[in-house]
Scaffold this motif. Structure first.
Motif, PDB file in Angstrom:
ATOM      1  N   ASN A  30      -7.079   3.231 -10.733  1.00 20.68           N
ATOM      2  CA  ASN A  30      -5.837   2.260 -10.380  1.00 20.68           C
ATOM      3  C   ASN A  30      -5.261   1.957 -11.705  1.00 20.68           C
ATOM      4  OD1 ASN A  30      -6.324   1.826  -7.854  1.00 20.68           O
ATOM      5  ND2 ASN A  30      -8.072   0.391  -8.051  1.00 20.68           N
ATOM      6  N   LYS A  31      -5.953   2.147 -12.693  1.00 27.54           N
ATOM      7  CA  LYS A  31      -5.118   2.046 -14.012  1.00 27.54           C
ATOM      8  C   LYS A  31      -4.104   2.948 -14.203  1.00 27.54           C
ATOM      9  CE  LYS A  31      -6.285   1.425 -18.988  1.00 27.54           C
ATOM     10  NZ  LYS A  31      -7.250   1.829 -20.060  1.00 27.54           N
ATOM     11  N   VAL A  32      -4.518   4.235 -13.912  1.00 27.55           N
ATOM     12  CA  VAL A  32      -3.372   5.436 -13.939  1.00 27.55           C
ATOM     13  C   VAL A  32      -2.234   4.876 -13.295  1.00 27.55           C
ATOM     14  CG1 VAL A  32      -3.075   7.571 -13.624  1.00 27.55           C
ATOM     15  CG2 VAL A  32      -5.266   6.934 -14.813  1.00 27.55           C
ATOM     16  N   PHE A  33      -2.551   4.651 -12.146  1.00 21.32           N
ATOM     17  CA  PHE A  33      -1.550   4.395 -11.038  1.00 21.32           C
ATOM     18  C   PHE A  33      -0.683   3.091 -11.558  1.00 21.32           C
ATOM     19  CE2 PHE A  33      -4.204   5.608  -7.259  1.00 21.32           C
ATOM     20  CZ  PHE A  33      -3.646   7.014  -7.291  1.00 21.32           C
ATOM     21  N   ALA A  34      -1.257   2.089 -12.135  1.00 17.48           N
ATOM     22  CA  ALA A  34      -0.248   1.127 -12.667  1.00 17.48           C
ATOM     23  C   ALA A  34       0.492   1.594 -14.117  1.00 17.48           C
ATOM     24  CB  ALA A  34      -1.200   0.072 -13.153  1.00 17.48           C
ATOM     25  N   GLU A  35      -0.188   2.498 -14.741  1.00 18.76           N
ATOM     26  CA  GLU A  35       0.473   2.937 -16.008  1.00 18.76           C
ATOM     27  C   GLU A  35       1.708   4.021 -15.706  1.00 18.76           C
ATOM     28  OE1 GLU A  35      -2.645   4.694 -18.167  1.00 18.76           O
ATOM     29  OE2 GLU A  35      -3.399   2.944 -19.028  1.00 18.76           O
ATOM     30  N   HIS A  36       1.654   4.568 -14.399  1.00 16.23           N
ATOM     31  CA  HIS A  36       2.636   5.444 -14.134  1.00 16.23           C
ATOM     32  C   HIS A  36       3.699   4.559 -13.262  1.00 16.23           C
ATOM     33  CE1 HIS A  36       0.263   8.048 -16.023  1.00 16.23           C
ATOM     34  NE2 HIS A  36       1.288   8.911 -16.090  1.00 16.23           N
ATOM     35  N   GLY A  37       3.593   3.247 -12.947  1.00 19.92           N
ATOM     36  CA  GLY A  37       4.527   2.437 -12.167  1.00 19.92           C
ATOM     37  C   GLY A  37       4.402   2.630 -10.738  1.00 19.92           C
ATOM     38  N   SER A  38       3.048   2.936 -10.305  1.00 17.95           N
ATOM     39  CA  SER A  38       2.874   3.130  -8.935  1.00 17.95           C
ATOM     40  C   SER A  38       2.338   1.846  -8.238  1.00 17.95           C
ATOM     41  CB  SER A  38       1.712   4.188  -8.674  1.00 17.95           C
ATOM     42  OG  SER A  38       1.322   4.155  -7.089  1.00 17.95           O
ATOM     43  N   ASP A  39       2.599   1.477  -7.067  1.00 20.03           N
ATOM     44  CA  ASP A  39       1.901   0.245  -6.441  1.00 20.03           C
ATOM     45  C   ASP A  39       0.638   0.613  -5.805  1.00 20.03           C
ATOM     46  OD1 ASP A  39       3.114   1.480  -4.411  1.00 20.03           O
ATOM     47  OD2 ASP A  39       4.398  -0.407  -3.806  1.00 20.03           O
ATOM     48  N   ILE A  40       0.434   1.879  -5.896  1.00 19.22           N
ATOM     49  CA  ILE A  40      -1.112   2.125  -5.027  1.00 19.22           C
ATOM     50  C   ILE A  40      -2.136   1.437  -5.716  1.00 19.22           C
ATOM     51  CG2 ILE A  40      -2.303   4.096  -4.509  1.00 19.22           C
ATOM     52  CD1 ILE A  40      -0.096   5.904  -4.305  1.00 19.22           C
ATOM     53  N   HIS A  41      -2.973   1.001  -4.937  1.00 16.04           N
ATOM     54  CA  HIS A  41      -4.296   0.494  -5.380  1.00 16.04           C
ATOM     55  C   HIS A  41      -5.440   0.861  -4.512  1.00 16.04           C
ATOM     56  CE1 HIS A  41      -6.607  -2.453  -7.698  1.00 16.04           C
ATOM     57  NE2 HIS A  41      -7.226  -2.582  -6.535  1.00 16.04           N
TER      58      HIS A  41
END
Length: 122
Positions: A30-41
């Protein structure tokens, strides 16, 4: 991909270059997704995993079995040390962030876990 050594995913010609800490899953991804601008959680309920043996973990394996695991997954152990500083190959662990991936009595299991010395894959 359950039994495939994860190190193979780093191999050329199309190897990955971003390692995600599976021990801290799903928070780490989830941290990687957020760092790459993704809204996937990923929520706990989204995670599928092996069922039928929730009270079994690495600490239940005998030393011979652990030695075989270290042999087959030697490069994975190297990557865990290199990428995340998990360098104790004898550490008993499970994915605490995913329901059912650790025994319900984990603290008790830790007290009776099998610890092996001299089972290095080298």
């Amino acid at each position: 991909c359950t039994f495939i050594p994860q190190a193979e995913y780093f191999d050329e010609p199309f190897g990955i270059d971003l390692a995600v800490d599976n021990r801290k899953f799903p928070d780490s991804l989830n941290k990687v997704f957020a760092e790459h601008g993704s809204d996937i959680h990923i929520d706990a309920g989204d995670v599928m995993h092996v069922t039928g043996c929730p009270e079994v973990w690495a600490g239940d394996l005998d030393c011979e079995t652990k030695a075989l695991v270290k042999q087959v997954y030697a490069r994975d152990f190297e990557l865990l040390c290199e990428k995340f500083e998990y360098c104790d190959e004898d550490e008993n662990c499970c994915i605490e962030g995913v329901e059912g991936m650790c025994p319900s009595n984990l603290e008790e299991k830790r007290k009776t876990a099998t610890y092996c010395s001299g089972t290095s894959s080298e």
